[in-house]
Design a protein around this motif. Structure first.
Motif, PDB file in Angstrom:
ATOM      1  N   LEU A  92      21.752  39.976  48.214  1.00 41.44           N
ATOM      2  CA  LEU A  92      20.809  41.099  48.265  1.00 41.44           C
ATOM      3  C   LEU A  92      21.476  42.438  48.567  1.00 41.44           C
ATOM      4  CD1 LEU A  92      17.964  39.369  50.306  1.00 41.44           C
ATOM      5  CD2 LEU A  92      17.780  40.154  47.937  1.00 41.44           C
ATOM      6  N   GLN A  93      22.658  42.410  49.123  1.00 42.54           N
ATOM      7  CA  GLN A  93      23.283  43.615  49.641  1.00 42.54           C
ATOM      8  C   GLN A  93      23.373  44.737  48.606  1.00 42.54           C
ATOM      9  OE1 GLN A  93      27.343  43.087  50.890  1.00 42.54           O
ATOM     10  NE2 GLN A  93      27.347  44.959  52.120  1.00 42.54           N
ATOM     11  N   PHE A  94      23.948  44.438  47.433  1.00 48.60           N
ATOM     12  CA  PHE A  94      24.143  45.494  46.445  1.00 48.60           C
ATOM     13  C   PHE A  94      22.850  45.826  45.713  1.00 48.60           C
ATOM     14  CE2 PHE A  94      28.361  43.651  47.069  1.00 48.60           C
ATOM     15  CZ  PHE A  94      29.076  44.795  47.344  1.00 48.60           C
ATOM     16  N   ARG A  95      21.976  44.831  45.561  1.00 47.00           N
ATOM     17  CA  ARG A  95      20.690  45.090  44.910  1.00 47.00           C
ATOM     18  C   ARG A  95      19.866  46.114  45.698  1.00 47.00           C
ATOM     19  NH1 ARG A  95      16.813  42.333  41.808  1.00 47.00           N
ATOM     20  NH2 ARG A  95      15.123  43.823  41.429  1.00 47.00           N
ATOM     21  N   ASP A  98      20.043  50.269  45.525  1.00 49.72           N
ATOM     22  CA  ASP A  98      19.253  51.081  44.609  1.00 49.72           C
ATOM     23  C   ASP A  98      18.016  51.548  45.358  1.00 49.72           C
ATOM     24  OD1 ASP A  98      17.471  52.024  42.659  1.00 49.72           O
ATOM     25  OD2 ASP A  98      18.423  50.796  41.128  1.00 49.72           O
ATOM     26  N   PRO A  99      17.741  52.860  45.379  1.00 48.26           N
ATOM     27  CA  PRO A  99      16.646  53.386  46.207  1.00 48.26           C
ATOM     28  C   PRO A  99      15.300  52.726  45.992  1.00 48.26           C
ATOM     29  CG  PRO A  99      17.998  55.179  45.396  1.00 48.26           C
ATOM     30  CD  PRO A  99      18.490  53.931  44.712  1.00 48.26           C
ATOM     31  N   TRP A 100      15.005  52.219  44.790  1.00 47.08           N
ATOM     32  CA  TRP A 100      13.659  51.707  44.543  1.00 47.08           C
ATOM     33  C   TRP A 100      13.646  50.226  44.166  1.00 47.08           C
ATOM     34  CZ3 TRP A 100      10.509  54.939  46.584  1.00 47.08           C
ATOM     35  CH2 TRP A 100      10.830  56.301  46.584  1.00 47.08           C
ATOM     36  N   SER A 101      14.718  49.524  44.472  1.00 47.99           N
ATOM     37  CA  SER A 101      14.771  48.111  44.115  1.00 47.99           C
ATOM     38  C   SER A 101      14.532  47.194  45.310  1.00 47.99           C
ATOM     39  CB  SER A 101      16.127  47.771  43.493  1.00 47.99           C
ATOM     40  OG  SER A 101      17.162  47.961  44.450  1.00 47.99           O
ATOM     41  N   ALA A 102      14.432  47.747  46.501  1.00 47.50           N
ATOM     42  CA  ALA A 102      14.208  46.915  47.681  1.00 47.50           C
ATOM     43  C   ALA A 102      12.793  46.344  47.667  1.00 47.50           C
ATOM     44  CB  ALA A 102      14.419  47.737  48.959  1.00 47.50           C
ATOM     45  N   GLU A 166      23.351  45.589  56.649  1.00 44.67           N
ATOM     46  CA  GLU A 166      22.864  46.519  55.629  1.00 44.67           C
ATOM     47  C   GLU A 166      21.517  46.085  55.061  1.00 44.67           C
ATOM     48  OE1 GLU A 166      24.315  48.367  51.323  1.00 44.67           O
ATOM     49  OE2 GLU A 166      25.799  47.609  52.757  1.00 44.67           O
ATOM     50  N   VAL A 167      21.346  44.794  54.814  1.00 50.87           N
ATOM     51  CA  VAL A 167      20.074  44.308  54.272  1.00 50.87           C
ATOM     52  C   VAL A 167      18.948  44.508  55.277  1.00 50.87           C
ATOM     53  CG1 VAL A 167      18.813  42.268  53.505  1.00 50.87           C
ATOM     54  CG2 VAL A 167      21.126  42.674  52.681  1.00 50.87           C
ATOM     55  N   LEU A 168      19.179  44.140  56.525  1.00 51.89           N
ATOM     56  CA  LEU A 168      18.141  44.275  57.542  1.00 51.89           C
ATOM     57  C   LEU A 168      17.726  45.722  57.760  1.00 51.89           C
ATOM     58  CD1 LEU A 168      19.351  41.711  60.243  1.00 51.89           C
ATOM     59  CD2 LEU A 168      17.358  41.508  58.759  1.00 51.89           C
ATOM     60  N   SER A 169      18.631  46.647  57.513  1.00 48.60           N
ATOM     61  CA  SER A 169      18.338  48.056  57.759  1.00 48.60           C
ATOM     62  C   SER A 169      17.803  48.775  56.532  1.00 48.60           C
ATOM     63  CB  SER A 169      19.614  48.771  58.238  1.00 48.60           C
ATOM     64  OG  SER A 169      20.599  48.786  57.212  1.00 48.60           O
ATOM     65  N   THR A 170      17.531  48.024  55.451  1.00 54.59           N
ATOM     66  CA  THR A 170      17.147  48.674  54.197  1.00 54.59           C
ATOM     67  C   THR A 170      15.712  48.377  53.788  1.00 54.59           C
ATOM     68  OG1 THR A 170      19.459  48.482  53.493  1.00 54.59           O
ATOM     69  CG2 THR A 170      17.902  49.070  51.811  1.00 54.59           C
ATOM     70  N   CYS A 171      15.043  47.453  54.448  1.00 58.57           N
ATOM     71  CA  CYS A 171      13.666  47.150  54.072  1.00 58.57           C
ATOM     72  C   CYS A 171      12.900  46.654  55.289  1.00 58.57           C
ATOM     73  CB  CYS A 171      13.619  46.111  52.956  1.00 58.57           C
ATOM     74  SG  CYS A 171      14.368  44.535  53.399  1.00 58.57           S
ATOM     75  N   SER A 172      11.587  46.497  55.137  1.00 60.49           N
ATOM     76  CA  SER A 172      10.743  46.000  56.215  1.00 60.49           C
ATOM     77  C   SER A 172      10.960  44.496  56.380  1.00 60.49           C
ATOM     78  CB  SER A 172       9.277  46.293  55.913  1.00 60.49           C
ATOM     79  OG  SER A 172       9.051  47.687  55.819  1.00 60.49           O
ATOM     80  N   ASN A 173      11.031  44.052  57.625  1.00 56.35           N
ATOM     81  CA  ASN A 173      11.292  42.651  57.916  1.00 56.35           C
ATOM     82  C   ASN A 173      10.162  42.058  58.762  1.00 56.35           C
ATOM     83  OD1 ASN A 173      14.350  42.214  57.071  1.00 56.35           O
ATOM     84  ND2 ASN A 173      14.218  44.206  58.087  1.00 56.35           N
ATOM     85  N   VAL A 174       9.574  40.977  58.274  1.00 60.73           N
ATOM     86  CA  VAL A 174       8.590  40.213  59.032  1.00 60.73           C
ATOM     87  C   VAL A 174       9.203  38.847  59.309  1.00 60.73           C
ATOM     88  CG1 VAL A 174       6.310  39.144  59.020  1.00 60.73           C
ATOM     89  CG2 VAL A 174       6.621  41.437  58.053  1.00 60.73           C
ATOM     90  N   MET A 175       9.271  38.460  60.569  1.00 60.29           N
ATOM     91  CA  MET A 175       9.991  37.250  60.946  1.00 60.29           C
ATOM     92  C   MET A 175       9.076  36.239  61.620  1.00 60.29           C
ATOM     93  SD  MET A 175      13.609  38.835  62.263  1.00 60.29           S
ATOM     94  CE  MET A 175      14.619  39.798  61.098  1.00 60.29           C
ATOM     95  N   MET A 176       9.150  34.998  61.164  1.00 60.47           N
ATOM     96  CA  MET A 176       8.403  33.887  61.746  1.00 60.47           C
ATOM     97  C   MET A 176       9.305  33.102  62.681  1.00 60.47           C
ATOM     98  SD  MET A 176       6.510  32.590  58.245  1.00 60.47           S
ATOM     99  CE  MET A 176       5.733  31.195  59.074  1.00 60.47           C
TER     100      MET A 176
END
Length: 282
Positions: A92-95, A98-102, A166-176
């Motif tokens: 997921l890191q490089f994907r 892109d500003p609008w691909s997360a 980088e992944v955790l800091s790039t989108c919203s995270n909901v954790m169970m």
């Protein structure tokens, strides 16, 4: 902020369909501590993307490469190079750059950390062995030492490895909450770590994971209450994301398993019924 503490920040007044960059001042290596946030569209008919990850282990790739290097050193000759399976974070890191691909939401369905590694460490087990013989003051200090061991597992998995951070800091995270996040036998009648150790791993889950979606956690206090459920739901326009908890409500605040508790308690079924009855949910 106090050093070593975990703090959640809540932003208000953000505009829809915008990409925000979050930076911190006055901290070490601030250039590497950058967060990115893309807000959702207000149109409920627009596409909504969710990525699900289960029992992720960002250190798996490192261990595989290390083992291969040791085999080469032991044999004295180069072995056939096998392609290492990338972790979900590396995929997921490089994907996500892109500003609008997360994705709108990354749903972690359990096993965000492998907590038994921390609780089974020699240091944690030594503290547990002496805990009942300690004074009250020393027991409080022992609890903090075990919590520090547990928290180090989060820092190792989430912060040291660049792809994960980088992944955790790039989108919203909901954790169970899964058994990997607390202990192997958490929520079961047999097995698992001692109750004293489980208490500290549950405390860490509250601060490192639940605090991401529960804005009032620190105001209520972060110690898990008796038979407290970690089930929760989130509304994104016409999309409802409901997370059942099959474990936390079956363990009391002292880490003792409640044998007669159902896998899904009545409170979660009632909440699900209310969510499904909302006119906005399709």
């Amino acid at each position: 902020l106090r050093g070593g503490s975990v703090q959640a920040f809540k932003f208000e007044g953000l505009h829809p369909e915008r990409r925000y960059e979050v930076r911190f001042r006055g901290i070490a290596d601030a250039a590497d501590r950058v967060g990115l946030l893309t807000t959702h569209a207000t149109n409920t008919l627009s596409p909504f993307a969710i990525v699900c990850i289960n029992r992720n282990d960002p250190q798996a790739g490192i261990r595989s490469r290390t083992q291969q290097a040791r085999q080469q050193a032991d044999t004295g000759q180069e072995t056939k190079v096998r392609k290492t399976t990338p972790t979900p974070w590396e995929l997921l890191q490089f994907r996500l750059r892109d500003p609008w691909s997360a994705p709108h939401v990354m749903l972690h369905t359990g096993g965000q950390v492998q907590m038994d590694r921390q609780l089974s460490s020699a240091q944690a087990q030594a503290i547990q062995a002496e805990f009942n013989n300690l004074s009250t003051a020393d027991q409080n200090a022992a609890r903090q030492r075990v919590y520090d061991i547990v928290a180090d597992g989060y820092r190792t998995n989430w912060d040291i490895l660049s792809a994960t951070r980088e992944v955790l800091s790039t989108c919203s995270n909901v954790m169970m909450c899964g058994f990997g996040d607390v202990s192997e036998g958490f929520g079961r009648s047999r097995g698992g770590q001692a109750a004293f150790l489980v208490q500290q791993s549950r405390r860490a889950f509250q601060l490192y994971q639940k605090q991401l979606w529960d804005a009032f956690l620190t105001q209520r206090g972060n110690r898990p209450s008796a038979t407290q459920t970690e089930g929760h739901f989130h509304l994104y326009g016409s999309v409802a994301l409901f997370c059942f908890d099959l474990r936390s409500h079956r363990v009391d605040a002292d880490g003792i398993h409640c044998r007669d508790s159902p896998f899904i308690d009545e409170a979660q079924w009632d909440t699900l019924a209310r969510v499904l009855s909302l006119p906005s949910v399709r």
